[in-house]
Design a protein around this motif. Structure first.
Motif, PDB file in Angstrom:
ATOM      1  N   ILE A   1       0.812  -1.214   0.000  1.00 54.03           N
ATOM      2  CA  ILE A   1       0.000   0.000   0.000  1.00 54.03           C
ATOM      3  C   ILE A   1       0.847   1.267   0.000  1.00 54.03           C
ATOM      4  O   ILE A   1       0.346   2.340  -0.302  1.00 54.03           O
ATOM      5  CB  ILE A   1      -0.975   0.017   1.191  1.00 54.03           C
TER       6      ILE A   1
ATOM      7  N   LYS B   1       1.612   6.499  -1.856  1.00 54.61           N
ATOM      8  CA  LYS B   1       0.511   5.610  -1.484  1.00 54.61           C
ATOM      9  C   LYS B   1      -0.057   5.003  -2.758  1.00 54.61           C
ATOM     10  O   LYS B   1      -0.319   5.707  -3.734  1.00 54.61           O
ATOM     11  CB  LYS B   1      -0.569   6.373  -0.741  1.00 54.61           C
TER      12      LYS B   1
ATOM     13  N   ASP C   1      -3.117   3.729  -4.378  1.00 51.92           N
ATOM     14  CA  ASP C   1      -4.524   3.997  -4.073  1.00 51.92           C
ATOM     15  C   ASP C   1      -5.437   3.486  -5.190  1.00 51.92           C
ATOM     16  O   ASP C   1      -5.583   4.138  -6.219  1.00 51.92           O
ATOM     17  CB  ASP C   1      -4.720   5.493  -3.860  1.00 51.92           C
ATOM     18  N   THR C   2      -6.049   2.330  -4.953  1.00 52.14           N
ATOM     19  CA  THR C   2      -6.935   1.735  -5.962  1.00 52.14           C
ATOM     20  C   THR C   2      -8.226   2.531  -6.110  1.00 52.14           C
ATOM     21  O   THR C   2      -8.961   2.326  -7.069  1.00 52.14           O
ATOM     22  CB  THR C   2      -7.274   0.277  -5.602  1.00 52.14           C
ATOM     23  N   GLY C   3      -8.497   3.457  -5.204  1.00 51.26           N
ATOM     24  CA  GLY C   3      -9.690   4.299  -5.300  1.00 51.26           C
ATOM     25  C   GLY C   3      -9.443   5.594  -6.059  1.00 51.26           C
ATOM     26  O   GLY C   3     -10.374   6.334  -6.330  1.00 51.26           O
ATOM     27  N   ALA C   4      -8.198   5.864  -6.399  1.00 50.67           N
ATOM     28  CA  ALA C   4      -7.861   7.085  -7.136  1.00 50.67           C
ATOM     29  C   ALA C   4      -7.803   6.777  -8.632  1.00 50.67           C
ATOM     30  O   ALA C   4      -7.131   5.832  -9.048  1.00 50.67           O
ATOM     31  CB  ALA C   4      -6.518   7.633  -6.665  1.00 50.67           C
TER      32      ALA C   4
ATOM     33  N   THR D   1      -2.935   9.323 -11.081  1.00 46.33           N
ATOM     34  CA  THR D   1      -1.732   9.514 -10.276  1.00 46.33           C
ATOM     35  C   THR D   1      -1.561  11.004 -10.023  1.00 46.33           C
ATOM     36  O   THR D   1      -1.705  11.813 -10.941  1.00 46.33           O
ATOM     37  CB  THR D   1      -0.521   8.918 -11.010  1.00 46.33           C
TER      38      THR D   1
ATOM     39  N   THR E   1     -12.933  16.246  -5.820  1.00 42.53           N
ATOM     40  CA  THR E   1     -12.431  15.238  -4.885  1.00 42.53           C
ATOM     41  C   THR E   1     -13.474  14.980  -3.808  1.00 42.53           C
ATOM     42  O   THR E   1     -14.380  15.789  -3.588  1.00 42.53           O
ATOM     43  CB  THR E   1     -11.115  15.694  -4.218  1.00 42.53           C
TER      44      THR E   1
ATOM     45  N   TYR F   1       1.392  11.395   2.332  1.00 44.87           N
ATOM     46  CA  TYR F   1       2.097  10.956   1.115  1.00 44.87           C
ATOM     47  C   TYR F   1       2.025  12.060   0.079  1.00 44.87           C
ATOM     48  O   TYR F   1       0.952  12.545  -0.241  1.00 44.87           O
ATOM     49  CB  TYR F   1       1.481   9.658   0.582  1.00 44.87           C
TER      50      TYR F   1
ATOM     51  N   ILE G   1       0.357  10.020  -4.959  1.00 39.86           N
ATOM     52  CA  ILE G   1      -0.637   8.949  -5.001  1.00 39.86           C
ATOM     53  C   ILE G   1      -0.478   8.261  -6.347  1.00 39.86           C
ATOM     54  O   ILE G   1      -0.488   8.922  -7.387  1.00 39.86           O
ATOM     55  CB  ILE G   1      -2.081   9.502  -4.889  1.00 39.86           C
TER      56      ILE G   1
ATOM     57  N   GLY H   1      -2.354   6.126  -8.839  1.00 45.85           N
ATOM     58  CA  GLY H   1      -3.744   5.788  -9.100  1.00 45.85           C
ATOM     59  C   GLY H   1      -3.896   4.672 -10.124  1.00 45.85           C
ATOM     60  O   GLY H   1      -2.923   4.107 -10.640  1.00 45.85           O
TER      61      GLY H   1
ATOM     62  N   GLU I   1       0.000   1.534   7.743  1.00 46.78           N
ATOM     63  CA  GLU I   1      -1.240   0.783   7.618  1.00 46.78           C
ATOM     64  C   GLU I   1      -1.014  -0.722   7.725  1.00 46.78           C
ATOM     65  O   GLU I   1      -1.940  -1.484   7.913  1.00 46.78           O
ATOM     66  CB  GLU I   1      -1.917   1.083   6.269  1.00 46.78           C
TER      67      GLU I   1
END
Length: 140
Positions: free
Chosen positions: A16, A34, A36-39, A42, A65, A102, A105, A107, A127
């Protein structure tokens, strides 16, 4: 961890949080990013974009956002990044992330292309103290 599907190259698992090298005309900048599979895209902090000498601005995007009430306008620049030993040319959104944990990100735009496996038990983020799934998630 490395996985291999029939007829494809080996796929590397990443955690992660990953060490990323951002490469620009002014040099190579190491960043803890980070994953981030939700973003969707990048993103990179404005100060890091300047430090690496990235540019020119290719486009301007209006982004809404989850933390904002109004859309934010962001510049889009091309960057070369190295994640887990693999190099990618990525269009990154530029935004002020200096107050965030961070400054980068990674993405889904990069993750889809990468073929990495996402394994929450891998990586060096805080995490990782939480329970992690024994089965990595695939992005290809």
């Amino acid at each position: 961890m490395v996985s291999r599907r029939r007829g494809t190259r080996e796929r590397k698992a990443i955690g992660i949080v990953a060490k990323v090298l951002v490469i620009g005309p002014r040099g190579k900048i190491p960043v803890s990013a980070k994953i981030d599979t939700g973003a969707a895209r990048t993103t990179l902090d404005t100060d890091l974009v300047a430090k690496a000498g990235l540019g020119p601005v290719m486009d301007h995007l209006r982004i809404l956002t989850s933390a904002a009430d109004e859309p934010e306008e962001r510049d889009l620049v091309q960057a070369k990044v190295i994640i887990a030993g693999r190099e990618f040319d990525v269009a990154v959104e530029v935004t002020d992330r200096k107050d965030m944990r961070y400054h980068m990100i990674v993405g889904m735009d990069t993750l889809r292309e990468s073929g990495f496996l996402m394994d929450p038990s891998e990586g060096n983020g805080p995490e990782n103290g939480a329970r992690a799934s024994p089965h990595p998630t695939s992005f290809k």
